[in-house]
Design a protein around this motif. Structure first.
Motif, PDB file in Angstrom:
ATOM      1  N   MET A   1       0.944  -1.202   0.041  1.00 15.37           N
ATOM      2  CA  MET A   1      -0.051  -0.043   0.044  1.00 15.37           C
ATOM      3  C   MET A   1       0.812   1.389   0.076  1.00 15.37           C
ATOM      4  SD  MET A   1      -2.827   0.802   2.732  1.00 15.37           S
ATOM      5  CE  MET A   1      -2.907   2.475   3.405  1.00 15.37           C
ATOM      6  N   SER A   2       0.594   2.159  -0.931  1.00 17.55           N
ATOM      7  CA  SER A   2       1.366   3.309  -0.907  1.00 17.55           C
ATOM      8  C   SER A   2       0.822   4.539   0.070  1.00 17.55           C
ATOM      9  CB  SER A   2       1.493   3.747  -2.370  1.00 17.55           C
ATOM     10  OG  SER A   2       0.316   4.240  -2.794  1.00 17.55           O
ATOM     11  N   ALA A   3       1.686   5.340   0.508  1.00 15.90           N
ATOM     12  CA  ALA A   3       1.558   6.413   1.351  1.00 15.90           C
ATOM     13  C   ALA A   3       0.831   7.535   0.519  1.00 15.90           C
ATOM     14  CB  ALA A   3       2.538   7.004   2.117  1.00 15.90           C
ATOM     15  N   PRO A   4      -0.359   8.047   1.188  1.00 15.88           N
ATOM     16  CA  PRO A   4      -0.961   9.186   0.451  1.00 15.88           C
ATOM     17  C   PRO A   4      -0.010  10.339   0.044  1.00 15.88           C
ATOM     18  CG  PRO A   4      -1.935   8.503   2.632  1.00 15.88           C
ATOM     19  CD  PRO A   4      -0.699   7.869   2.402  1.00 15.88           C
ATOM     20  N   ARG A   5      -0.345  10.903  -1.113  1.00 14.70           N
ATOM     21  CA  ARG A   5       0.594  12.182  -1.522  1.00 14.70           C
ATOM     22  C   ARG A   5      -0.054  13.526  -0.929  1.00 14.70           C
ATOM     23  NH1 ARG A   5       4.656  13.421  -4.533  1.00 14.70           N
ATOM     24  NH2 ARG A   5       4.964  11.455  -5.362  1.00 14.70           N
ATOM     25  N   VAL A   6       0.658  14.335  -0.297  1.00 18.28           N
ATOM     26  CA  VAL A   6      -0.103  15.491   0.139  1.00 18.28           C
ATOM     27  C   VAL A   6       0.137  16.653  -0.955  1.00 18.28           C
ATOM     28  CG1 VAL A   6       0.437  17.498   2.011  1.00 18.28           C
ATOM     29  CG2 VAL A   6       0.693  14.917   2.510  1.00 18.28           C
ATOM     30  N   ARG A   7      -0.902  17.331  -1.067  1.00 20.19           N
ATOM     31  CA  ARG A   7      -0.993  18.398  -2.195  1.00 20.19           C
ATOM     32  C   ARG A   7       0.179  19.468  -1.987  1.00 20.19           C
ATOM     33  NH1 ARG A   7      -6.560  21.198  -2.130  1.00 20.19           N
ATOM     34  NH2 ARG A   7      -6.167  20.336  -0.139  1.00 20.19           N
ATOM     35  N   SER A   8       0.785  19.903  -2.997  1.00 24.96           N
ATOM     36  CA  SER A   8       1.592  21.028  -2.861  1.00 24.96           C
ATOM     37  C   SER A   8       2.849  20.685  -2.217  1.00 24.96           C
ATOM     38  CB  SER A   8       1.038  22.206  -2.676  1.00 24.96           C
ATOM     39  OG  SER A   8      -0.134  22.549  -3.489  1.00 24.96           O
ATOM     40  N   ALA A   9       2.981  19.584  -1.778  1.00 28.75           N
ATOM     41  CA  ALA A   9       4.412  19.116  -1.092  1.00 28.75           C
ATOM     42  C   ALA A   9       5.162  18.051  -1.466  1.00 28.75           C
ATOM     43  CB  ALA A   9       3.917  18.808   0.432  1.00 28.75           C
ATOM     44  N   PRO A  10       6.302  17.820  -1.140  1.00 31.41           N
ATOM     45  CA  PRO A  10       6.943  16.582  -1.398  1.00 31.41           C
ATOM     46  C   PRO A  10       6.145  15.404  -0.742  1.00 31.41           C
ATOM     47  CG  PRO A  10       8.233  17.913  -0.172  1.00 31.41           C
ATOM     48  CD  PRO A  10       7.112  18.510  -0.461  1.00 31.41           C
ATOM     49  N   LEU A  11       6.340  14.087  -1.067  1.00 32.52           N
ATOM     50  CA  LEU A  11       5.612  13.108  -0.596  1.00 32.52           C
ATOM     51  C   LEU A  11       5.910  13.116   0.838  1.00 32.52           C
ATOM     52  CD1 LEU A  11       4.391  10.384  -1.042  1.00 32.52           C
ATOM     53  CD2 LEU A  11       6.447   9.477  -1.188  1.00 32.52           C
ATOM     54  N   LEU A  12       4.637  12.985   1.846  1.00 32.29           N
ATOM     55  CA  LEU A  12       4.758  12.919   3.259  1.00 32.29           C
ATOM     56  C   LEU A  12       4.192  11.602   3.680  1.00 32.29           C
ATOM     57  CD1 LEU A  12       5.246  14.358   6.024  1.00 32.29           C
ATOM     58  CD2 LEU A  12       2.738  15.094   5.880  1.00 32.29           C
ATOM     59  N   LEU A  13       5.232  10.777   4.230  1.00 28.84           N
ATOM     60  CA  LEU A  13       4.591   9.227   4.457  1.00 28.84           C
ATOM     61  C   LEU A  13       3.993   9.236   5.751  1.00 28.84           C
ATOM     62  CD1 LEU A  13       8.016   7.621   3.331  1.00 28.84           C
ATOM     63  CD2 LEU A  13       5.918   7.816   2.220  1.00 28.84           C
ATOM     64  N   ARG A  14       3.005   8.224   5.920  1.00 26.14           N
ATOM     65  CA  ARG A  14       2.229   8.183   7.275  1.00 26.14           C
ATOM     66  C   ARG A  14       3.558   7.649   8.208  1.00 26.14           C
ATOM     67  NH1 ARG A  14      -3.333   5.451   6.311  1.00 26.14           N
ATOM     68  NH2 ARG A  14      -2.002   3.683   7.313  1.00 26.14           N
ATOM     69  N   MET A  15       2.941   7.765   9.480  1.00 27.36           N
ATOM     70  CA  MET A  15       3.790   7.498  10.676  1.00 27.36           C
ATOM     71  C   MET A  15       4.530   6.125  10.338  1.00 27.36           C
ATOM     72  SD  MET A  15       2.979   7.740  14.603  1.00 27.36           S
ATOM     73  CE  MET A  15       2.413   9.729  14.508  1.00 27.36           C
ATOM     74  N   ARG A  16       5.803   5.778  10.957  1.00 27.52           N
ATOM     75  CA  ARG A  16       6.440   4.616  10.836  1.00 27.52           C
ATOM     76  C   ARG A  16       5.783   3.489  11.613  1.00 27.52           C
ATOM     77  NH1 ARG A  16      10.926   4.058   8.570  1.00 27.52           N
ATOM     78  NH2 ARG A  16      11.527   5.995   9.058  1.00 27.52           N
ATOM     79  N   GLY A  17       5.453   2.363  11.067  1.00 26.37           N
ATOM     80  CA  GLY A  17       4.740   1.327  12.050  1.00 26.37           C
ATOM     81  C   GLY A  17       5.487   0.841  13.015  1.00 26.37           C
ATOM     82  N   GLY A  18       5.029  -0.205  13.817  1.00 29.12           N
ATOM     83  CA  GLY A  18       5.708  -0.820  14.716  1.00 29.12           C
ATOM     84  C   GLY A  18       5.515  -0.149  16.309  1.00 29.12           C
ATOM     85  N   TRP A  19       6.416  -0.047  16.970  1.00 34.98           N
ATOM     86  CA  TRP A  19       6.492   0.662  18.413  1.00 34.98           C
ATOM     87  C   TRP A  19       6.110   1.926  18.291  1.00 34.98           C
ATOM     88  CZ3 TRP A  19       5.016   0.816  22.898  1.00 34.98           C
ATOM     89  CH2 TRP A  19       5.395   1.595  23.892  1.00 34.98           C
ATOM     90  N   PRO A  20       6.750   3.017  17.237  1.00 35.40           N
ATOM     91  CA  PRO A  20       6.729   4.451  16.965  1.00 35.40           C
ATOM     92  C   PRO A  20       5.155   4.817  17.026  1.00 35.40           C
ATOM     93  CG  PRO A  20       8.746   3.856  15.979  1.00 35.40           C
ATOM     94  CD  PRO A  20       7.770   2.589  16.380  1.00 35.40           C
ATOM     95  N   ARG A  21       4.691   3.856  16.063  1.00 36.89           N
ATOM     96  CA  ARG A  21       3.262   4.343  15.725  1.00 36.89           C
ATOM     97  C   ARG A  21       2.360   3.959  16.839  1.00 36.89           C
ATOM     98  NH1 ARG A  21       0.947   1.442  10.650  1.00 36.89           N
ATOM     99  NH2 ARG A  21       1.882   3.104   9.510  1.00 36.89           N
ATOM    100  N   ALA A  22       2.390   2.664  17.556  1.00 38.85           N
ATOM    101  CA  ALA A  22       1.777   2.303  18.717  1.00 38.85           C
ATOM    102  C   ALA A  22       1.948   3.274  19.797  1.00 38.85           C
ATOM    103  CB  ALA A  22       2.229   0.905  18.996  1.00 38.85           C
ATOM    104  N   LYS A  23       3.009   3.568  19.959  1.00 37.38           N
ATOM    105  CA  LYS A  23       3.449   4.660  21.154  1.00 37.38           C
ATOM    106  C   LYS A  23       2.317   6.039  20.882  1.00 37.38           C
ATOM    107  CE  LYS A  23       6.793   7.298  21.592  1.00 37.38           C
ATOM    108  NZ  LYS A  23       7.951   7.990  21.573  1.00 37.38           N
ATOM    109  N   HIS A  24       2.338   6.472  19.578  1.00 33.74           N
ATOM    110  CA  HIS A  24       1.778   7.923  19.433  1.00 33.74           C
ATOM    111  C   HIS A  24       0.379   7.629  19.495  1.00 33.74           C
ATOM    112  CE1 HIS A  24       4.989  10.409  19.083  1.00 33.74           C
ATOM    113  NE2 HIS A  24       5.573   9.298  18.312  1.00 33.74           N
ATOM    114  N   VAL A  25      -0.311   6.361  19.097  1.00 33.78           N
ATOM    115  CA  VAL A  25      -1.542   6.181  19.294  1.00 33.78           C
ATOM    116  C   VAL A  25      -2.279   6.049  20.471  1.00 33.78           C
ATOM    117  CG1 VAL A  25      -3.425   4.561  18.721  1.00 33.78           C
ATOM    118  CG2 VAL A  25      -2.031   5.073  16.950  1.00 33.78           C
ATOM    119  N   ILE A  26      -1.460   5.334  21.311  1.00 34.74           N
ATOM    120  CA  ILE A  26      -1.720   4.996  22.876  1.00 34.74           C
ATOM    121  C   ILE A  26      -1.472   6.554  23.451  1.00 34.74           C
ATOM    122  CG2 ILE A  26      -0.850   4.144  24.809  1.00 34.74           C
ATOM    123  CD1 ILE A  26      -0.249   1.363  23.169  1.00 34.74           C
TER     124      ILE A  26
END
Length: 181
Positions: A1-26
């Motif tokens: 699955m590719s990350a969404p492209r943000v309009r008028s900006a370079p590619l902005l990827l979604r938050m990295r998976g694994g622990w970094p993502r889990a920590k921020h959701v929590i």
């Protein structure tokens, strides 16, 4: 699955998976004071309770500031991943997109930038200075006194002010050293 492209900006990827993502959701989505319920359609009530029931025993430690990586139980990991996909990621990607349209994208230094969206979500992202694509590092909403009585507009205005303060400080020159008499 590719990350969404943000309009008028370079590619902005979604938050990295694994622990970094889990920590921020929590840390952020499950914190009642951030009032994600005011901006995310269909957000279930009692997110914190759902997380605890799913075995997210680290919730309080993370919300108190612990950055120590922890192994999540399978039910907790599944819930956190599902909530990221359904609620957290759409909100922070919308914030990134509307911040660029509103010219609310500023450099923080140390390879980071801050964006604030029309929905009152403050996004911290890498700035690509390391040669890799820009990526969301964190996304949160400011907590105001008595959050249960705050409106979406009050939180949005607080997020705009916080963004303004952060980006102004990042670009401000250091004061000259002066000798005290």
């Amino acid at each position: 699955m590719s990350a969404p492209r943000v309009r008028s900006a370079p590619l902005l990827l979604r938050m990295r998976g694994g622990w970094p993502r889990a920590k921020h959701v929590i840390k952020h989505l499950y914190r009642p004071g951030e009032r994600w319920d005011l901006l995310v359609p269909g957000l279930p009530t009692g997110l914190r309770e759902r997380a605890l029931a799913a075995g997210c025993s680290c919730l309080q430690r993370i919300q108190n500031g612990s950055d120590r990586p922890e192994r999540l139980s399978s039910p907790c990991a599944r819930l956190v991943q599902a909530d990221h996909e359904a609620y957290y990621a759409p909100a922070y990607m919308h914030a990134a997109e509307t911040s660029l349209a509103g010219q609310r994208d500023g450099v923080l230094g140390n390879g980071r930038r801050a964006l604030v969206g029309d929905n009152g979500v403050l996004v911290i992202a890498s700035d690509g200075s390391d040669g890799r694509p820009d990526r969301v590092l964190s996304a949160y909403r400011p907590i105001l006194g008595h959050p249960e009585t705050r409106t979406a507009e009050e939180i949005r205005e607080a997020a705009f002010q916080l963004w303004s303060d952060k980006t102004a400080l990042a670009g401000a020159p250091l004061p000259e050293d002066t000798e005290e008499p």
